[in-house]
Design a protein around this motif. Structure first.
Motif, PDB file in Angstrom:
ATOM      1  N   GLU A 162      12.850  -5.563  -8.340  1.00  0.00           N
ATOM      2  CA  GLU A 162      14.161  -4.953  -8.096  1.00  0.00           C
ATOM      3  C   GLU A 162      14.250  -4.414  -6.677  1.00  0.00           C
ATOM      4  OE1 GLU A 162      17.102  -4.649  -9.840  1.00  0.00           O
ATOM      5  OE2 GLU A 162      16.131  -6.214 -11.038  1.00  0.00           O
ATOM      6  N   LEU A 163      13.171  -3.818  -6.202  1.00  0.00           N
ATOM      7  CA  LEU A 163      13.153  -3.313  -4.838  1.00  0.00           C
ATOM      8  C   LEU A 163      13.378  -4.440  -3.828  1.00  0.00           C
ATOM      9  CD1 LEU A 163      10.316  -0.632  -4.352  1.00  0.00           C
ATOM     10  CD2 LEU A 163      12.747  -0.399  -3.850  1.00  0.00           C
ATOM     11  N   ALA A 164      12.810  -5.594  -4.111  1.00  0.00           N
ATOM     12  CA  ALA A 164      12.900  -6.724  -3.187  1.00  0.00           C
ATOM     13  C   ALA A 164      14.327  -7.242  -3.038  1.00  0.00           C
ATOM     14  CB  ALA A 164      11.977  -7.848  -3.642  1.00  0.00           C
ATOM     15  N   LYS A 165      15.201  -6.907  -3.999  1.00  0.00           N
ATOM     16  CA  LYS A 165      16.591  -7.346  -3.936  1.00  0.00           C
ATOM     17  C   LYS A 165      17.414  -6.513  -2.948  1.00  0.00           C
ATOM     18  CE  LYS A 165      16.559  -8.939  -8.761  1.00  0.00           C
ATOM     19  NZ  LYS A 165      17.121  -8.726 -10.126  1.00  0.00           N
ATOM     20  N   LYS A 166      16.862  -5.383  -2.520  1.00  0.00           N
ATOM     21  CA  LYS A 166      17.591  -4.490  -1.616  1.00  0.00           C
ATOM     22  C   LYS A 166      17.350  -4.895  -0.160  1.00  0.00           C
ATOM     23  CE  LYS A 166      17.363  -0.540  -4.778  1.00  0.00           C
ATOM     24  NZ  LYS A 166      17.018   0.901  -4.923  1.00  0.00           N
ATOM     25  N   GLU A 194       0.358  -7.404  -6.490  1.00  0.00           N
ATOM     26  CA  GLU A 194       1.802  -7.583  -6.337  1.00  0.00           C
ATOM     27  C   GLU A 194       2.322  -6.724  -5.192  1.00  0.00           C
ATOM     28  OE1 GLU A 194       5.949  -7.156  -8.979  1.00  0.00           O
ATOM     29  OE2 GLU A 194       4.044  -6.437  -9.791  1.00  0.00           O
ATOM     30  N   LEU A 195       1.800  -5.521  -5.068  1.00  0.00           N
ATOM     31  CA  LEU A 195       2.207  -4.617  -3.992  1.00  0.00           C
ATOM     32  C   LEU A 195       1.796  -5.178  -2.634  1.00  0.00           C
ATOM     33  CD1 LEU A 195       3.426  -1.816  -3.308  1.00  0.00           C
ATOM     34  CD2 LEU A 195       1.120  -0.872  -3.509  1.00  0.00           C
ATOM     35  N   ARG A 196       0.600  -5.747  -2.556  1.00  0.00           N
ATOM     36  CA  ARG A 196       0.137  -6.374  -1.311  1.00  0.00           C
ATOM     37  C   ARG A 196       1.098  -7.480  -0.868  1.00  0.00           C
ATOM     38  NH1 ARG A 196      -4.509 -10.020  -2.757  1.00  0.00           N
ATOM     39  NH2 ARG A 196      -2.693 -11.049  -3.654  1.00  0.00           N
ATOM     40  N   ASP A 197       1.481  -8.339  -1.809  1.00  0.00           N
ATOM     41  CA  ASP A 197       2.375  -9.450  -1.479  1.00  0.00           C
ATOM     42  C   ASP A 197       3.757  -8.935  -1.083  1.00  0.00           C
ATOM     43  OD1 ASP A 197       0.252 -11.062  -2.125  1.00  0.00           O
ATOM     44  OD2 ASP A 197       0.989 -11.542  -4.137  1.00  0.00           O
ATOM     45  N   PHE A 198       4.218  -7.885  -1.768  1.00  0.00           N
ATOM     46  CA  PHE A 198       5.500  -7.264  -1.437  1.00  0.00           C
ATOM     47  C   PHE A 198       5.480  -6.738   0.000  1.00  0.00           C
ATOM     48  CE2 PHE A 198       7.860  -3.231  -1.159  1.00  0.00           C
ATOM     49  CZ  PHE A 198       9.144  -3.633  -1.536  1.00  0.00           C
ATOM     50  N   ALA A 199       4.391  -6.081   0.362  1.00  0.00           N
ATOM     51  CA  ALA A 199       4.273  -5.523   1.708  1.00  0.00           C
ATOM     52  C   ALA A 199       4.257  -6.620   2.767  1.00  0.00           C
ATOM     53  CB  ALA A 199       3.005  -4.679   1.805  1.00  0.00           C
ATOM     54  N   LYS A 200       3.532  -7.696   2.507  1.00  0.00           N
ATOM     55  CA  LYS A 200       3.466  -8.806   3.458  1.00  0.00           C
ATOM     56  C   LYS A 200       4.830  -9.467   3.628  1.00  0.00           C
ATOM     57  CE  LYS A 200      -1.416 -10.111   3.018  1.00  0.00           C
ATOM     58  NZ  LYS A 200      -2.365 -11.190   2.632  1.00  0.00           N
ATOM     59  N   ASN A 201       5.533  -9.665   2.521  1.00  0.00           N
ATOM     60  CA  ASN A 201       6.824 -10.352   2.565  1.00  0.00           C
ATOM     61  C   ASN A 201       7.884  -9.555   3.309  1.00  0.00           C
ATOM     62  OD1 ASN A 201       5.799 -12.513   1.127  1.00  0.00           O
ATOM     63  ND2 ASN A 201       6.459 -11.713  -0.865  1.00  0.00           N
ATOM     64  N   HIS A 202       7.738  -8.227   3.301  1.00  0.00           N
ATOM     65  CA  HIS A 202       8.781  -7.382   3.887  1.00  0.00           C
ATOM     66  C   HIS A 202       8.302  -6.593   5.106  1.00  0.00           C
ATOM     67  CE1 HIS A 202      11.531  -8.263   0.574  1.00  0.00           C
ATOM     68  NE2 HIS A 202      10.487  -8.142  -0.233  1.00  0.00           N
ATOM     69  N   ASN A 203       7.085  -6.898   5.580  1.00  0.00           N
ATOM     70  CA  ASN A 203       6.546  -6.246   6.785  1.00  0.00           C
ATOM     71  C   ASN A 203       6.575  -4.726   6.655  1.00  0.00           C
ATOM     72  OD1 ASN A 203       5.403  -6.460   9.392  1.00  0.00           O
ATOM     73  ND2 ASN A 203       7.355  -5.904  10.315  1.00  0.00           N
ATOM     74  N   ILE A 204       5.977  -4.224   5.556  1.00  0.00           N
ATOM     75  CA  ILE A 204       5.953  -2.792   5.256  1.00  0.00           C
ATOM     76  C   ILE A 204       4.498  -2.323   5.194  1.00  0.00           C
ATOM     77  CG2 ILE A 204       6.479  -1.038   3.510  1.00  0.00           C
ATOM     78  CD1 ILE A 204       8.863  -2.790   2.667  1.00  0.00           C
ATOM     79  N   LEU A 205       4.205  -1.209   5.846  1.00  0.00           N
ATOM     80  CA  LEU A 205       2.884  -0.597   5.758  1.00  0.00           C
ATOM     81  C   LEU A 205       2.820   0.275   4.512  1.00  0.00           C
ATOM     82  CD1 LEU A 205       0.093   0.015   7.025  1.00  0.00           C
ATOM     83  CD2 LEU A 205       1.174   1.932   8.229  1.00  0.00           C
ATOM     84  N   LYS A 232      14.925  -2.289   7.426  1.00  0.00           N
ATOM     85  CA  LYS A 232      14.603  -1.114   8.239  1.00  0.00           C
ATOM     86  C   LYS A 232      13.418  -0.320   7.686  1.00  0.00           C
ATOM     87  CE  LYS A 232      19.322  -0.410   9.935  1.00  0.00           C
ATOM     88  NZ  LYS A 232      20.467   0.542  10.017  1.00  0.00           N
ATOM     89  N   VAL A 233      12.891  -0.745   6.544  1.00  0.00           N
ATOM     90  CA  VAL A 233      11.772  -0.016   5.922  1.00  0.00           C
ATOM     91  C   VAL A 233      10.487  -0.348   6.663  1.00  0.00           C
ATOM     92  CG1 VAL A 233      10.386   0.306   3.852  1.00  0.00           C
ATOM     93  CG2 VAL A 233      12.880   0.055   3.662  1.00  0.00           C
ATOM     94  N   LYS A 234       9.806   0.673   7.159  1.00  0.00           N
ATOM     95  CA  LYS A 234       8.548   0.476   7.881  1.00  0.00           C
ATOM     96  C   LYS A 234       7.346   0.901   7.048  1.00  0.00           C
ATOM     97  CE  LYS A 234       8.322   1.273  12.355  1.00  0.00           C
ATOM     98  NZ  LYS A 234       8.245   2.021  13.655  1.00  0.00           N
ATOM     99  N   LEU A 235       7.519   1.852   6.141  1.00  0.00           N
ATOM    100  CA  LEU A 235       6.380   2.453   5.445  1.00  0.00           C
ATOM    101  C   LEU A 235       6.764   2.759   4.004  1.00  0.00           C
ATOM    102  CD1 LEU A 235       4.044   5.055   7.076  1.00  0.00           C
ATOM    103  CD2 LEU A 235       4.857   5.481   4.762  1.00  0.00           C
ATOM    104  N   MET A 236       5.786   2.633   3.096  1.00  0.00           N
ATOM    105  CA  MET A 236       5.994   2.945   1.678  1.00  0.00           C
ATOM    106  C   MET A 236       4.856   3.820   1.178  1.00  0.00           C
ATOM    107  SD  MET A 236       6.306   0.294  -1.535  1.00  0.00           S
ATOM    108  CE  MET A 236       6.679   0.863  -3.219  1.00  0.00           C
ATOM    109  N   TRP A 237       5.206   4.970   0.626  1.00  0.00           N
ATOM    110  CA  TRP A 237       4.209   5.859   0.037  1.00  0.00           C
ATOM    111  C   TRP A 237       3.990   5.499  -1.422  1.00  0.00           C
ATOM    112  CZ3 TRP A 237       1.305   8.812   2.965  1.00  0.00           C
ATOM    113  CH2 TRP A 237       1.789   9.244   4.208  1.00  0.00           C
ATOM    114  N   VAL A 238       2.721   5.320  -1.802  1.00  0.00           N
ATOM    115  CA  VAL A 238       2.351   5.181  -3.205  1.00  0.00           C
ATOM    116  C   VAL A 238       1.213   6.162  -3.475  1.00  0.00           C
ATOM    117  CG1 VAL A 238       3.096   2.788  -3.427  1.00  0.00           C
ATOM    118  CG2 VAL A 238       0.756   3.271  -2.738  1.00  0.00           C
ATOM    119  N   ASN A 239       0.967   6.435  -4.736  1.00  0.00           N
ATOM    120  CA  ASN A 239       0.030   7.503  -5.097  1.00  0.00           C
ATOM    121  C   ASN A 239      -0.530   7.227  -6.487  1.00  0.00           C
ATOM    122  OD1 ASN A 239       0.708  10.797  -6.399  1.00  0.00           O
ATOM    123  ND2 ASN A 239      -1.243  10.063  -5.637  1.00  0.00           N
TER     124      ASN A 239
END
Length: 384
Positions: free
Chosen positions: A159-163, A191-202, A167-174
């Motif tokens: 769902e996040l990938a549909k947005k 899945e999170l790794r692939d999401f980050a690669k696809n959207h250039n997010i740290l 402009k997203v540079k960083l994502m906090w997870v915990n």
């Protein structure tokens, strides 16, 4: 004179627990014996070897000078060995580990290093409030991603990938997650790794709770290819009962870590050497140390479950970490209402889940950082 704070201060408020502790102190000053079940500050001591190392090394007059911004080699090597032993993660102690004065400091350092006006940052709801505060102070725009009990408190990355994430540079997870105690598995991290690669997010995973009531500690960096897209924060505050010592670390790809060091080196002058040497001893604690600690937390958790039953709350018995997270009955409008009611009627403070975000409004949280007798006292008061 009329000296006003910077406009950025309008973006943040005083930390909730800071204001609540003032209220509790005021009640105690009036003779009301408040039982504080809110803050996760370990009440148990570090290992005897850790305390002895601090005392002995502090006696050396040569150990009180300024220290390196990256810590002494023995300290970084101890962190690397710890990650290898318990997480099966190989880290270069010279380039891939940065000691911190607590991981909370690291959250601010990472935000100031990578975020600026025009950037967006993904922040969990519910989640640790400092992620939001640090992001805003760095000038970025916070974009919440909501977590829900139905999904095991994991984000819906599809769902996040549909947005629009341009402009997203960083994502906090915990994970293990605070405040819910939920765990993530390898499949999610992949899945999170692939999401980050696809959207250039740290990705930055904040990982201080992995040893508490958790049989399988896991680092995000144990997933193949994750170093390319992720950093991880860790801390001795919870795992080694050293919250007041302020000892943490940042781990990850050398390039990312060195960027954070550039900022951090302008903010402090290194960590007190005896603290570093004592932390080496703490990181060498055997598995039996964690087993004994968790045996204590398990007994406390079972007692808190009884308290939650008394309050007619629902909870997951498999949750990890040093808290119990529970859903309140429908008769209360929010966790704030239940928390305020118990504080007023029973002089027991329980954390309302709403302080961690709107998705936590119908929840409360109790810390396990107290002796069983205190929880039993709280149960008696609430019954009365």
């Amino acid at each position: 004179m009329n000296i006003q704070p910077a406009s950025r201060m309008n973006l943040v408020q005083e930390y909730y627990f800071s204001t609540k502790l003032k209220q509790i102190a005021d009640m105690r000053a009036k003779g009301i014996d408040v039982l504080n079940l809110g803050i996760g500050s370990p009440d148990l001591p570090p290992s005897p070897e850790t305390i002895e190392a601090l005392a002995e090394t502090a006696k050396n007059p040569k150990n009180h000078a300024y220290q390196s911004y990256v810590g002494v080699p023995a300290f970084r090597e101890a962190f690397a060995d710890w990650y290898q032993t318990y997480f099966n993660v190989t880290l270069n102690p010279v380039t891939e580990i940065l000691p911190l004065l607590g991981s909370k400091e690291g959250i601010m350092h990472i935000s100031m290093t990578y975020l600026e006006a025009g950037d967006e940052v993904l922040v969990p709801n519910p989640g640790y409030p400092t992620y939001r505060a640090a992001s805003l102070l760095a000038g970025a725009t916070v974009v919440e991603y909501e977590l829900s009990e139905d999904r095991g408190w994991l984000p819906d990355l599809k769902e996040l990938a549909k947005k629009d994430l341009s402009k997203v540079k960083l994502m906090w997870v915990n994970y293990p997650h605070m405040p819910t105690g939920a765990k993530a598995n390898k499949a999610f991290f992949e899945e999170l790794r692939d999401f980050a690669k696809n959207h250039n997010i740290l990705i930055v995973n904040d990982n201080p709770y992995s040893f508490i009531l958790n049989d399988n500690p896991m680092s995000i960096l144990s997933v193949e290819g994750m170093k390319d897209v992720a950093l991880e924060l860790n801390s001795l505050s919870k795992s080694q009962n050293m919250a007041g010592w302020r000892v943490g670390m940042l781990a990850g790809k050398a390039e990312y870590v060195s960027n954070v060091l550039r900022f951090k080196s302008n903010m402090d002058s290194g960590m007190f050497l005896p603290l570093q040497l004592a932390a080496v001893k703490a990181l060498q604690n055997p598995k039996s140390w964690y087993d004994e600690l968790n045996a204590i937390y398990k007994v406390r958790q079972q007692t808190v479950f009884k308290l939650m039953d008394l309050l007619e709350c629902e909870y997951d018995t498999a949750q990890t970490g040093m808290f119990v997270w529970a859903k309140i009955p429908e008769k209360y409008t929010s966790g704030y209402e239940l928390s305020d009611l118990i504080l007023e009627k029973s002089a027991v403070f329980i954390t309302p889940g709403g302080i961690f975000g709107s998705a936590g409004d119908r929840y409360i949280r109790i810390s396990l950082c107290a002796e069983v007798s205190l929880f039993e006292n709280a149960i008696m008061r609430i019954k009365d």
